[in-house]
Write an enzyme that holds these catalytic residues in place. Sequence first.
Site, mmCIF file in Angstrom:
data_model
loop_
_atom_site.group_PDB
_atom_site.id
_atom_site.type_symbol
_atom_site.label_atom_id
_atom_site.label_comp_id
_atom_site.label_asym_id
_atom_site.label_seq_id
_atom_site.Cartn_x
_atom_site.Cartn_y
_atom_site.Cartn_z
ATOM 1 N N LYS A 112 0.769 -0.953 0.079
ATOM 2 C CA LYS A 112 -0.164 -0.329 0.023
ATOM 3 C C LYS A 112 0.619 1.208 -0.274
ATOM 4 O O LYS A 112 0.490 2.220 -1.066
ATOM 5 C CB LYS A 112 -0.678 -0.154 0.978
ATOM 6 C CG LYS A 112 -2.303 -0.889 1.084
ATOM 7 C CD LYS A 112 -3.143 -0.778 2.233
ATOM 8 C CE LYS A 112 -4.562 -2.476 2.045
ATOM 9 N NZ LYS A 112 -5.703 -1.625 2.754
ATOM 10 N N LYS A 195 -6.347 -10.334 -5.912
ATOM 11 C CA LYS A 195 -8.257 -10.297 -5.110
ATOM 12 C C LYS A 195 -8.691 -9.787 -5.558
ATOM 13 O O LYS A 195 -8.622 -8.206 -5.854
ATOM 14 C CB LYS A 195 -7.569 -10.568 -3.652
ATOM 15 C CG LYS A 195 -6.757 -9.587 -2.669
ATOM 16 C CD LYS A 195 -6.871 -8.804 -1.423
ATOM 17 C CE LYS A 195 -6.767 -7.678 -0.711
ATOM 18 N NZ LYS A 195 -7.632 -7.376 0.396
ATOM 19 N N LYS A 198 -11.436 -3.011 -2.895
ATOM 20 C CA LYS A 198 -12.255 -2.114 -3.135
ATOM 21 C C LYS A 198 -10.854 -1.116 -4.174
ATOM 22 O O LYS A 198 -11.143 -0.202 -4.504
ATOM 23 C CB LYS A 198 -12.563 -1.607 -1.890
ATOM 24 C CG LYS A 198 -11.890 -1.145 -0.702
ATOM 25 C CD LYS A 198 -12.980 -0.956 0.657
ATOM 26 C CE LYS A 198 -11.097 0.016 1.799
ATOM 27 N NZ LYS A 198 -11.265 -1.182 1.925
HETATM 28 N N1 AQP Z 1 -10.818 -10.479 -1.999
HETATM 29 C C1 AQP Z 1 -10.798 -11.226 -0.757
HETATM 30 N N2 AQP Z 1 -11.306 -12.199 -0.310
HETATM 31 C C2 AQP Z 1 -11.458 -12.641 0.807
HETATM 32 N N3 AQP Z 1 -11.493 -11.783 1.931
HETATM 33 C C3 AQP Z 1 -11.542 -10.803 1.643
HETATM 34 N N4 AQP Z 1 -10.498 -9.775 2.312
HETATM 35 C C4 AQP Z 1 -10.678 -8.428 1.971
HETATM 36 N N5 AQP Z 1 -10.577 -9.234 0.576
HETATM 37 C C5 AQP Z 1 -11.090 -10.332 0.647
HETATM 38 C C6 AQP Z 1 -11.825 -9.952 3.991
HETATM 39 O O1 AQP Z 1 -12.417 -8.799 4.153
HETATM 40 C C7 AQP Z 1 -12.393 -8.398 5.365
HETATM 41 C C8 AQP Z 1 -12.557 -6.966 6.341
HETATM 42 O O2 AQP Z 1 -11.552 -6.841 5.356
HETATM 43 P P1 AQP Z 1 -10.667 -4.714 5.581
HETATM 44 O O3 AQP Z 1 -11.909 -4.021 6.586
HETATM 45 O O4 AQP Z 1 -9.601 -4.774 6.301
HETATM 46 O O5 AQP Z 1 -10.917 -4.574 4.340
HETATM 47 P P2 AQP Z 1 -10.146 -4.577 3.225
HETATM 48 O O6 AQP Z 1 -8.693 -5.425 3.405
HETATM 49 O O7 AQP Z 1 -9.500 -2.611 3.395
HETATM 50 O O8 AQP Z 1 -10.913 -4.319 2.124
HETATM 51 P P3 AQP Z 1 -9.638 -4.659 0.602
HETATM 52 O O9 AQP Z 1 -11.139 -4.648 -0.411
HETATM 53 O O10 AQP Z 1 -8.774 -5.545 0.223
HETATM 54 O O11 AQP Z 1 -9.158 -3.242 0.972
HETATM 55 P P4 AQP Z 1 -7.620 -2.715 0.384
HETATM 56 O O12 AQP Z 1 -8.181 -2.612 -1.434
HETATM 57 O O13 AQP Z 1 -8.098 -1.511 1.090
HETATM 58 O O14 AQP Z 1 -6.937 -3.501 0.389
HETATM 59 C C9 AQP Z 1 -10.910 -9.421 6.282
HETATM 60 O O15 AQP Z 1 -11.007 -10.270 7.016
HETATM 61 C C10 AQP Z 1 -10.216 -9.146 4.884
HETATM 62 O O16 AQP Z 1 -9.561 -10.691 5.105
#
Ligand code: AQP
Length: 332
Positions: A112, A195, A198
């Site tokens: 990131k 993966k 968002k």
């Molecule tokens: N693609 C995924 N498959 C399975 N599990 C996933 N999680 C996130 N993406 C996937 C799981 O969702 C939970 C909440 O995650 P978070 O609140 O940390 O959200 P995040 O990681 O910010 O979601 P993103 O989309 O992965 O955000 P960015 O793009 O900002 O990194 C966690 O248990 C996570 O493992």
Amino acid sequence: RPRVLSGIQPTSGSFHLGNYLGAVQQWVALQDANDAFYMVVDLHAITVEQDPAQLRENTRISAAQLLGAGLDPERCTLFVQSHVPEHAQLGWVMNCLTGFGEASRMTQFKDKSAKQGSDRTTVGLFTYPVLQIADILLYQADLVPVGEDQRQHLELTRDLAERFNTRYEPTFTVPKAHILKETAKILDLQDPTAKMSKSASSAKGLVNLLDDPKASAKKFKSAVTDTGTVVSYDEEEKPGVSNLLRIHSALSGQSIEQLVAHFEGRMYGALKTELAELFTEWVTPFQARTRTYLDDPAELDRVLGLGAEKAREVASQTLATVYDRIGFLAPK
Ligand code: AQP
């Protein structure tokens, strides 16, 4: 009963299908046999810049989605992280026990921060896994249901729990990650090597739960697969088809073997169409339930208020023990 703890960020309003299948679906499944604590982690959300009004709104939307997905405040404790000040307090203690080098090895931070550039990357983003350690240890959690991307952070959590227990005296439960192989990494529908995320996925690759179901159905129908035609499970050769099969399996409850048999003699289009229908059937009532909580802010506040009270009972006890063990003078 084993203690379960997990959290989700309120960063984008709608959860995506990866968040739901990787985490929230497990949360719902675990709420009966366990003493489960689930939270909307707004402290984590501000590791990147947030608009204040939007953050407040997204926190409500996140809590409403968790209830819409099936969390029951009678069977689990649902709260907002910033309502329980002990998270920030234990977070500081954990910052002082974590090596700079070991925190620097967290791959999520490396990825990131490389994308953001060092001037836009906050110190908060760097210490986010350490705050997460505090989130988990405060509740003496046995199990932490998360997606694959959190595995390394959970390892660090275990190391820190053991470090504290050895340096002072046994204080923390050493938690285990609860990661289900089939749903731990839901892939981007347009780029099945990455993966679903968002921040990184393209609009067509990302299925947001609160989007118009018709738009999401279209995304399933135009998901990237490969040039073959036979529906079979092969993560290496057919990552796109395998991803669709895993999503189908998690939503329908049918095993991958059953699905492969079911689609025998039919082409990828049949799988995509059926998955689009299956998702629409699930998401439509999910959206309606989420809306009922959003339409009743007083009830949502009541649920979150009770949740914070229950969470603080546990968190304040752990923090008091920690403060004592590290040698802070108790206020008289
Ligand atoms: N693609 C995924 N498959 C399975 N599990 C996933 N999680 C996130 N993406 C996937 C799981 O969702 C939970 C909440 O995650 P978070 O609140 O940390 O959200 P995040 O990681 O910010 O979601 P993103 O989309 O992965 O955000 P960015 O793009 O900002 O990194 C966690 O248990 C996570 O493992």
